[in-house]
Scaffold this motif. Structure first.
Motif, mmCIF file in Angstrom:
data_model
loop_
_atom_site.group_PDB
_atom_site.id
_atom_site.type_symbol
_atom_site.label_atom_id
_atom_site.label_comp_id
_atom_site.label_asym_id
_atom_site.label_seq_id
_atom_site.Cartn_x
_atom_site.Cartn_y
_atom_site.Cartn_z
ATOM 1 N N TYR A 4 -5.599 7.998 3.049
ATOM 2 C CA TYR A 4 -4.443 8.066 3.934
ATOM 3 C C TYR A 4 -3.171 7.905 3.118
ATOM 4 O O TYR A 4 -3.080 7.039 2.258
ATOM 5 C CB TYR A 4 -4.508 6.968 5.000
ATOM 6 C CG TYR A 4 -3.242 6.855 5.790
ATOM 7 C CD1 TYR A 4 -2.922 7.827 6.737
ATOM 8 C CD2 TYR A 4 -2.335 5.840 5.556
ATOM 9 C CE1 TYR A 4 -1.739 7.768 7.442
ATOM 10 C CE2 TYR A 4 -1.138 5.772 6.259
ATOM 11 C CZ TYR A 4 -0.850 6.728 7.199
ATOM 12 O OH TYR A 4 0.330 6.674 7.869
ATOM 13 N N LYS A 5 -2.212 8.759 3.392
ATOM 14 C CA LYS A 5 -0.905 8.679 2.758
ATOM 15 C C LYS A 5 0.114 8.296 3.811
ATOM 16 O O LYS A 5 0.264 8.983 4.827
ATOM 17 C CB LYS A 5 -0.527 10.033 2.128
ATOM 18 C CG LYS A 5 0.883 10.062 1.533
ATOM 19 C CD LYS A 5 1.009 9.138 0.341
ATOM 20 C CE LYS A 5 2.395 9.278 -0.306
ATOM 21 N NZ LYS A 5 2.596 8.293 -1.385
ATOM 22 N N ALA A 6 0.786 7.167 3.595
ATOM 23 C CA ALA A 6 1.743 6.679 4.588
ATOM 24 C C ALA A 6 2.833 7.702 4.832
ATOM 25 O O ALA A 6 3.409 8.254 3.898
ATOM 26 C CB ALA A 6 2.360 5.365 4.122
ATOM 27 N N GLN A 137 -4.349 1.742 -1.729
ATOM 28 C CA GLN A 137 -4.974 2.197 -0.495
ATOM 29 C C GLN A 137 -4.777 1.185 0.623
ATOM 30 O O GLN A 137 -4.525 1.554 1.783
ATOM 31 C CB GLN A 137 -6.473 2.448 -0.733
ATOM 32 C CG GLN A 137 -7.222 2.975 0.484
ATOM 33 C CD GLN A 137 -6.827 4.400 0.867
ATOM 34 O OE1 GLN A 137 -6.003 5.017 0.208
ATOM 35 N NE2 GLN A 137 -7.414 4.915 1.926
ATOM 36 N N SER A 139 -2.259 -0.795 0.981
ATOM 37 C CA SER A 139 -0.867 -0.681 1.410
ATOM 38 C C SER A 139 -0.669 0.503 2.339
ATOM 39 O O SER A 139 0.026 0.408 3.358
ATOM 40 C CB SER A 139 0.043 -0.554 0.183
ATOM 41 O OG SER A 139 1.386 -0.389 0.571
ATOM 42 N N GLU A 140 -1.305 1.630 1.999
ATOM 43 C CA GLU A 140 -1.184 2.823 2.840
ATOM 44 C C GLU A 140 -1.815 2.588 4.216
ATOM 45 O O GLU A 140 -1.237 2.944 5.254
ATOM 46 C CB GLU A 140 -1.866 4.019 2.160
ATOM 47 C CG GLU A 140 -1.322 4.386 0.778
ATOM 48 C CD GLU A 140 0.025 5.068 0.834
ATOM 49 O OE1 GLU A 140 0.538 5.287 1.935
ATOM 50 O OE2 GLU A 140 0.561 5.384 -0.228
ATOM 51 N N THR A 143 0.250 0.136 6.336
ATOM 52 C CA THR A 143 1.420 0.811 6.885
ATOM 53 C C THR A 143 1.022 1.680 8.075
ATOM 54 O O THR A 143 1.719 1.718 9.096
ATOM 55 C CB THR A 143 2.103 1.673 5.807
ATOM 56 O OG1 THR A 143 2.572 0.816 4.760
ATOM 57 C CG2 THR A 143 3.287 2.438 6.379
ATOM 58 N N ARG A 144 -0.120 2.367 7.965
ATOM 59 C CA ARG A 144 -0.590 3.183 9.084
ATOM 60 C C ARG A 144 -0.874 2.307 10.308
ATOM 61 O O ARG A 144 -0.537 2.683 11.446
ATOM 62 C CB ARG A 144 -1.856 3.958 8.679
ATOM 63 C CG ARG A 144 -2.462 4.788 9.826
ATOM 64 C CD ARG A 144 -1.469 5.784 10.383
ATOM 65 N NE ARG A 144 -1.963 6.456 11.575
ATOM 66 C CZ ARG A 144 -1.177 6.994 12.509
ATOM 67 N NH1 ARG A 144 0.135 6.944 12.399
ATOM 68 N NH2 ARG A 144 -1.706 7.585 13.560
ATOM 69 N N GLU A 167 9.243 0.173 3.460
ATOM 70 C CA GLU A 167 9.054 0.895 2.217
ATOM 71 C C GLU A 167 9.628 0.124 1.034
ATOM 72 O O GLU A 167 9.062 0.132 -0.062
ATOM 73 C CB GLU A 167 9.699 2.279 2.314
ATOM 74 C CG GLU A 167 8.903 3.262 3.149
ATOM 75 C CD GLU A 167 7.554 3.571 2.527
ATOM 76 O OE1 GLU A 167 7.496 4.389 1.596
ATOM 77 O OE2 GLU A 167 6.550 2.968 2.954
ATOM 78 N N ARG A 170 7.148 -2.676 0.405
ATOM 79 C CA ARG A 170 5.939 -2.084 -0.187
ATOM 80 C C ARG A 170 6.146 -1.793 -1.658
ATOM 81 O O ARG A 170 5.281 -2.036 -2.496
ATOM 82 C CB ARG A 170 5.572 -0.784 0.545
ATOM 83 C CG ARG A 170 4.763 -1.027 1.779
ATOM 84 C CD ARG A 170 4.187 0.192 2.438
ATOM 85 N NE ARG A 170 4.468 1.509 1.935
ATOM 86 C CZ ARG A 170 3.548 2.349 1.475
ATOM 87 N NH1 ARG A 170 2.285 1.971 1.407
ATOM 88 N NH2 ARG A 170 3.865 3.557 1.095
#
Length: 233
Positions: A4-6, A137, A139-140, A143-144, A167, A170
């Motif tokens: 997953y990419k935030a 990962q 962190s992403e 955030t999700r 952000e 993060r």
């Protein structure tokens, strides 16, 4: 595990930067966070353009974005400089989150659907599967988790401010590892938050989120103090 990419909450026009401007922004921000660009260092547009092999316009875009996030200070007749990422900077950022996120959470609890809760549980399962082994990962995914709650909020200015400040934190937190105590606290608070949302307990969920955000900010500050103490010894 799904990668997953935030991404920012849907519908937010966070920067309006060109792809070139966004690329330079990412690179300069990484240089500031890593310390390759030191506190109070002058940021000369022509020099940065040469370093990043681009024209001056993307650099100017990048500096304005960094100014908006607080990483850069631009003064008349003095140009742009790197703002020190000190404890006051981090404190100010997370204290704003403590004020904003409970209000966003309270609204979400009142309109959360079964599908929203399923999404939260799915992301939480991935967080626990990863178990902080890959901190990027984590962190992403983290955030999700919070984006699910805030991305549809009617106050787009509040959602944008939350995203920008998150952000920043993060980015700063990338320098530090999670303590075992903080890992356990994150998992526990996420699980409890999901249960409060299921039960429609908006006030308790808002209070928990305030505690969660403050814990994250204090965790970063503790690491920063430890680094400063080590340098001074």
């Amino acid at each position: 595990m799904q990668q997953y990419k935030a991404q920012p909450p849907a519908g937010l026009a966070l920067s309006g930067a060109t792809p070139a401007g966004d690329s330079v922004y990412q690179q300069i921000r990484d240089d500031i966070i890593s310390g390759r660009l030191e506190a109070n260092a002058r940021l000369v547009v022509a020099e940065l353009a040469q370093r990043h092999e681009t024209s001056t316009n993307p650099v100017r875009e990048a500096l304005q974005l960094l100014r908006g996030e607080g990483f850069v200070v631009i003064s008349p007749n003095r140009g742009a400089r790197v703002r020190p990422i000190d404890q006051d900077f981090v404190r100010d950022i997370y204290e704003i989150g403590v004020l904003i996120e409970p209000a966003l959470t309270r609204w979400f609890v009142g309109m959360a659907t079964p599908e929203d809760i399923t999404q939260l549980e799915r992301v939480q399962a991935e967080i626990e599967e990863n178990n902080f082994a890959d901190q990027l990962q984590h962190s992403e995914l983290d955030t999700r988790f919070h984006t699910i709650m805030y991305e549809r909020h009617y106050n787009r200015h509040a959602a944008e401010l939350w995203w920008k400040h998150r952000e920043v934190l993060r980015a700063v937190s990338r320098r530090f590892n999670f303590t075992l105590a903080r890992r356990a606290q994150v998992i526990r608070e996420h699980r409890e938050l999901i249960e409060l949302i299921k039960n429609g307990e908006a006030d308790r969920a808002a209070a928990l989120v305030a505690q969660h955000v403050e814990g994250s900010g204090r965790h970063i500050l503790e690491h920063m103090r430890a680094v400063e103490a080590a340098r001074a010894s």
